[in-house]
Scaffold this active site. Structure first.
Site, PDB file in Angstrom:
ATOM      1  N   ASP A 239      66.546  14.131  52.104  1.00 12.80           N
ATOM      2  CA  ASP A 239      66.525  12.838  51.411  1.00 12.80           C
ATOM      3  C   ASP A 239      66.584  11.667  52.388  1.00 12.80           C
ATOM      4  O   ASP A 239      66.468  10.517  51.983  1.00 12.80           O
ATOM      5  CB  ASP A 239      67.731  12.726  50.456  1.00 12.80           C
ATOM      6  CG  ASP A 239      67.655  13.759  49.348  1.00 12.80           C
ATOM      7  OD1 ASP A 239      66.536  14.000  48.865  1.00 12.80           O
ATOM      8  OD2 ASP A 239      68.687  14.320  48.982  1.00 12.80           O
TER       9      ASP A 239
ATOM     10  N   ASP B  57      68.923  12.036  42.381  1.00 17.50           N
ATOM     11  CA  ASP B  57      68.832  13.480  42.495  1.00 17.50           C
ATOM     12  C   ASP B  57      69.390  14.075  41.217  1.00 17.50           C
ATOM     13  O   ASP B  57      70.144  13.403  40.530  1.00 17.50           O
ATOM     14  CB  ASP B  57      69.790  13.921  43.610  1.00 17.50           C
ATOM     15  CG  ASP B  57      69.022  14.345  44.819  1.00 17.50           C
ATOM     16  OD1 ASP B  57      67.812  14.160  44.797  1.00 17.50           O
ATOM     17  OD2 ASP B  57      69.628  14.853  45.773  1.00 17.50           O
TER      18      ASP B  57
END
Length: 1188
Positions: free
Chosen positions: A800, A473
């Site tokens: 996620d 990320d």
């Protein structure tokens, strides 16, 4: 209205908590109420209590002020309604662990042999010592010595006892350690409640019935509750009901909130109605008998990662009717899940194996099976040869008759042969191996805690050493996650830094400040710094914090506006989620002039919906598409090229005369907006990240950035981090482009197309969670490169979850991560920092190397001991190394050696080599050269001593000694030299890549030094005072010096071996390969079958059912299972299949339940035999205006 608020009685009805008397409602009333759903529950509340307010009054709590927090009141609530924890199942007692260790088949065989030997040694038949029985009794010096025949049997039993106790103690201390880790994790779990009107965070275990709790997206509910007020609240109840669709909660339709469910969207407040064993999940727990018995072993179990009750996913149907199947949803370093099975005895046990073993485990199992087979054959051949030789020699060559009175003596011989055979087997199987794995992993996990890696699944630590790709990320991992507004476009002017308040028109300022203060989660705020001189603390969503910081920089305050318009007055809230990529709040104007809606979100999305913009004078003017394109070119792109994320703030008025709009028609509502301003927010790159990424690249690991931000910002940050290097043709794609490239005309992902894209892809921007999942799965399944990729993924948001679950190793952020992300992950980064990932890689590689070091040492011992025992037995009818000596060499030295070699600390040099990959053999050519080379030296020495030692040392020969003869100096020297050589070879084993300096940094490992010295001291004791039990006799100082000198020769020989270049030794084979994909047959790939890897299939065929290594791998790697899956398979139940929830932002339902691919990480916490219906996954997208 969608923003449901119950009417509040004025002030704090009963929060002072010191009233006497009971509550107006009992635990049973609440339990019955919580069992109702939707409409039934609403009716029941209305009939029995009037409304939720009435219920709050009965519980003596105030919906606005909450409880008083008065200890007397809290104690009263504990007594009346119970505490919010579930007593964990009792850990296995030490005796139970001893019993488990005794199940080892090799040990059982040894015990039986020892008992027979003991029995026979006490049996002296009349005339048994006559000449006719052969040379049995000759050579016995005195009667006393003959009576000492029992010592060998007793010594074997004693050795077995030691081994069992060591194993049991090891398991016991591991369990204790993991329980400690577990309770530490649980204590860190906090939940937001209102007490005395203050919003505070308390540990989950301190929640009481009557508490007013604030819930928001990404939360995992720690107790049952009833909604008091909610905004657009959606809950994923799949962990309790198996339904994959999200359930919308509202006061009118369905106000019941259940523990263990995930908040997927929206926010709200609830009154806690049931805690601990009385909550829905607690009741299920009790049904299973897990919460029974008043085991007050209170490892606090009220736990946000579900309160273990909740942690149980109750999955409705099974093949054999409606057996409840429950499995802890929480693999949190599962200590207490060593409560292995929740006994549901009626359900017949279904063998559930892991989807796929961890890379290391797969290799070890294969190797262990191989060695086990070899050992079995060797031991069988030894026994057969010994018996045949004895029979032929006694009855054939010497022609003696079989006399009845001699039978016991012959049996004693056969038992002796049998013990020698078992000894060969014991030595052949490296039972120190599972111990080495366990110690190495447990040691690494403990040390990794210091490096900010909280490992939830043990094997993730080892898998990380093989990682070839990290998909990271951006926000919070590569950057600081301290968003700040650095540029603004306001009143037709582009300010390169935050403007002074006096240059902004008061009307514009008013609407801007109101819009930001009201249209952001009220849980987001900026607090004064904890330490003087520190930075202000950002609480809640980071993007919203940056906007609130912008308001403060404009010398205005947002709090008075929020006080004036509390959350209850918000008419309708469209919370941020991945499909909207914006958030809007509607207010009803107090003067009755209709409604006003404030919006904010990603600039390219919100600007498209704007038809007006505020000009220099604060007046709205028409904003056409061509103006918008101009603005994108002049304002937004330059901001993005500076690495800024752009947010547009806008509003819209709905006049009263037009009537109330249809709020559910979002397309019409979120349109015709007036743009107030566009701000550029920067999230600076963490200073240590570029260096960490460089280390990864040097170590052969590709770092890819997957973010929800726009492509320009992503590219700018990737360049700053060093992910993109100037002059290289790497790809930066947006989610939309990426999908066009990889999908065919039917919209299906094609692996061949994906294989053309991913090797060069470095940045994926504007990506949805599905894109992230597709990319991870595509890289893992790809076969274009010669080694299969091992993928690590970092994530903090609910969105996620699917990718974290799918990846070989999932890293969740400990600070910014939502409960759902942590649930789905294997390792939690407690400091949210990318450098910690590099440390995890280092530790992972170290585990791998430690195990290879141990293997190199162990296999040298095994090869030599087996050959010595085998040839010695065949030539001299007696093993030169006795059973007890073998046990000492094999078990005690192995255990100590595994401790010494498995605790080597990692060094930076580990990051200078490429990852091993999945198919790299455990035993490389170099290691094979070392094993065989040292074996040659040791065998030469041992055989020389065995057949010529008596001349060299000028002592009596120990060969061909009759039964029960006393220990000889000759054989003691052979044993001592053997041990000395192992001891010095242990130092050689510290290096496995052919390095010459084996002493390098040896002082950094005190455990190694103390083990080597400790073993040496023990050996002296055994030889000098071990006497008959160890078949030893004391040696002189000269003999000792010779023994040590021969041992030191190992070090010199090691230098000689490392001088031989490995590439010339073409005949050397490698061993311990991973399983190749093509080795796995079709039906094994089917989800519904019981997956068994090849090594296990061979075991099933019963060929090596009783060899020792695997047995140990199973018992001693209990830990690994424990960590990984929560526990041994519950009969017929599924491995944990956590649902996936929102991070601080958002969630989009993916209704296809099988969306979350089963994790390929070894002991994956996933079901093998799960019907697809039971694997709901809620994917949620990477956010933009929410923190990503």
């Amino acid at each position: 209205m969608a923003n449901n608020t119950a009417d509040h009685p004025s002030g704090n009805s009963v929060a002072d908590g010191n009233q006497e008397g009971d509550f107006g409602i009992t635990v049973m009333d609440l339990r019955d109420l919580m069992e109702l759903r939707s409409g039934e529950a609403v009716t029941k509340i209305a009939d029995s209590y009037g409304d939720v307010q009435g219920l709050c009054r009965r519980l003596k709590t105030s919906p606005i002020e909450g409880l008083s927090g008065n200890p007397v009141d809290l104690e009263k609530r504990h007594t009346a309604f119970g505490k919010n924890f579930i007593p964990p199942k009792k850990p296995k007692s030490f005796l139970a662990l001893v019993w488990e260790a005794l199940q080892d088949v090799t040990l059982i065989i040894l015990e039986i042999a020892a008992v027979i030997s003991l029995g026979l040694s006490f049996y002296h038949p009349p005339g048994g010592d006559s000449e006719l029985c052969g040379e049995t009794a000759s050579g016995v010096e005195d009667e006393g010595e003959a009576q000492a025949g029992w010592i060998e049997g007793a010594a074997i039993l004693f050795s077995v006892a030691i081994v069992v106790l060591v194993t049991a103690f090891n398991d016991w201390s591991k369990e204790k350690q993991f329980r400690g880790l577990q309770s530490r994790i649980e204590q860190e779990q906090k939940f937001t409640v209102i007490r005395k009107g203050q919003v505070i965070q308390i540990p989950v275990s301190e929640l009481v019935t009557g508490d007013i709790a604030q819930i928001k997206y990404g939360d995992l509910l720690p107790a049952d509750g009833i909604l008091i007020q909610g905004n657009d609240l959606k809950i994923d109840e799949s962990s309790l009901t198996g339904e994959s669709d999200q359930v919308r909660k509202s006061l009118e339709k369905d106000p019941m909130l259940l523990s263990g469910t995930h908040v997927m969207e929206g926010s709200g407040r609830m009154v806690v109605s049931a805690v601990g064993l009385n909550s829905q999940t607690g009741i299920i727990f009790t049904l299973l008998g897990a919460g029974d018995g008043d085991e007050e072993k209170k490892i606090k179990k009220g736990v946000t990662h579900p309160p273990p009750p909740s942690s149980w996913s109750v999955l409705p149907k099974t093949q054999d009717g409606i057996a409840l199947e429950i499995q802890p949803l929480k693999s949190e370093v599962e200590s207490e899940e060593k409560e292995p099975e929740v006994e549901v005895k009626q359900v017949k046990r279904v063998q559930i194996t892991k989807k796929e073993k961890s890379v290391l485990q797969g290799k070890l199992t294969k190797l262990a099976v191989l060695i086990g087979k070899a050992g079995l054959i060797m031991s069988a051949v030894t026994v057969i040869i010994l018996i045949l030789y004895f029979v032929i020699d006694t009855f054939g060559v010497q022609g003696r008759p079989w006399l009845k009175e001699c039978t016991p003596i012959y049996i004693q011989y056969f038992v002796k042969f049998f013990i020698i055979g078992v000894t060969v087997l014991v030595v052949a199987v490296p039972e120190g191996l599972p111990l080495a794995v366990t110690i190495s992993l447990a040691y690494s996990v403990k040390k990794m805690m210091k490096d900010n890696n909280l490992v939830r699944h043990l094997d993730a630590c080892e898998t990380m050493g093989n990682a070839t790709t990290i998909c990271s990320d951006k926000t919070g991992t590569l950057t600081m996650n301290r968003m700040t507004v650095v540029q603004a476009y306001l009143g037709d002017t582009h300010y390169k830094k935050v403007p002074e308040p006096d240059v902004i028109k008061p009307s514009t300022m008013e609407v801007l400040v109101n819009s930001i203060a009201i249209n952001s989660a009220y849980t987001t705020k900026i607090l004064s710094p904890e330490k003087e001189g520190g930075l202000p603390r950002h609480v809640g969503n980071k993007t919203e914090c940056s906007l609130l910081g912008f308001v403060l920089e404009l010398k205005r305050d947002y709090q008075p506006i929020r006080d004036e318009i509390p959350e209850e007055k918000l008419y309708k809230v469209y919370t941020f989620n991945s499909s909207r990529k914006s958030m809007s709040t509607v207010l009803k104007n107090t003067d009755g002039s209709g409604f006003r809606m404030y919006s904010k979100g990603a600039s390219e999305i919100v600007l498209r919906k704007c038809s007006r913009i505020l000009d220099t004078n604060g007046e709205p003017r028409i904003f056409k598409p061509k103006d918008r394109d101009e603005m994108v070119k002049v304002v937004i792109e330059p901001m993005a090229c500076d690495g800024l994320r752009t947010i547009c703030v806008a509003y819209r008025d709905f006049p009263a005369e037009a009537g109330e709009p249809n709020w559910d028609n979002e397309a019409d509502i979120l349109n015709e907006l007036t743009c107030i301003c566009v701000v550029g927010i920067e999230d600076p790159v963490r200073p240590e990240v570029p260096d960490a990424i460089l280390k990864c690249q040097r170590a052969g690991i590709t770092v890819r950035m997957v973010t929800g931000d726009n492509i320009n910002t992503a590219r700018a940050i990737a360049t700053k981090c060093g992910i993109l290097l100037p002059g290289e043709d790497f790809l930066c794609l947006e989610g939309k482009e990426f999908n066009q490239l990889i999908r065919n005309d039917q919209g299906e992902v094609e692996q061949e197309r994906l294989d053309k894209v991913w090797p060069k892809l470095r940045v994926l921007a504007r990506s949805s969670p599905t894109d992230k999942h597709t990319l991870v799965k595509g890289i893992m399944d790809s076969t274009v490169l010669e080694t299969r990729q091992v993928v690590a993924v970092t994530g903090d948001g609910t969105n996620d979850g699917p990718a974290l679950k799918k990846a070989d190793v999932g890293f969740a952020m400990g600070i910014a991560g939502t409960d759902v992300a942590k649930e789905a992950s294997d390792i939690i980064l407690t400091d949210d920092n990318f450098t910690s990932i590099v440390k995890a890689v280092m530790w992972g590689r170290n585990v791998y190397d430690s195990i290879s070091k141990f293997l190199q040492f162990q296999l040298t011992v095994n090869v030599v001991a087996v050959i010595v025992a085998f040839t010695g037995a065949c030539i001299t009818q007696d093993s030169p190394l006795k059973a007890v000596q073998m046990l000492w060499v094999n078990l005690i030295m192995d255990t100590l050696a595994s401790l010494a070699l498995a605790t080597e600390p990692p060094t930076e040099s580990l990051l200078l080599r490429k990852p091993y990959g999945r198919n790299k053999p455990l035993i490389s050519r170099t290691m094979m050269k070392n094993i065989l080379g040292h074996a040659v030296y040791q065998l030469t020495i041992i055989f020389t001593l065995l057949f010529a030692g008596e001349n060299f040392f000028n002592i009596d020969s120990g060969r061909n000694a009759p039964l029960h003869s006393p220990p000889s100096e000759h054989y003691t020297i052979v044993f001592n030299v053997f041990v000395m050589m192992q001891l010095f070879n242990e130092i050689n084993a510290r290096k496995i890549h052919g390095e010459r300096n084996v002493f390098e940094a040896i002082y950094r490992n005190p455990i190694f030094c103390s083990v080597v010295l400790g073993t040496f001291v023990l050996q002296i004791v055994i030889v000098q005072v071990g006497g008959k039990p160890f078949s030893c006799t004391a040696l002189t100082i000269d003999q000792w010096l010779w023994c040590v000198f021969i041992g030191v020769g190992e070090l010199l020989w090691g230098q000689l071996i490392s001088a031989i270049p490995t590439h010339h030794l073409k005949f050397l084979k490698e061993a311990g390969h991973g399983t190749h994909k093509e080795d796995v047959s079709e039906n094994e790939m089917n989800e519904g079958d019981d997956e068994i890897d090849h090594a296990e299939m061979e075991l099933r065929r019963g060929q090596v059912l009783w060899f020792r290594g695997l047995n140990r791998i199973q018992t001693q790697m209990d830990v690994v299972y424990t960590f990984q899956t929560g526990q041994a398979p519950v009969p017929g139940a599924l491995r944990r299949q956590p649902s996936v929830v929102s991070q601080h932002n958002d969630a989009k339902t993916v209704s296809s339940p099988t969306h979350v691919g089963l994790s390929s990480s070894s002991l994956s916490a996933n079901s093998a035999g799960a019907p697809p219906l039971l694997t709901p996954a809620v994917a949620a997208s990477s956010s933009t205006a929410g923190s990503e």
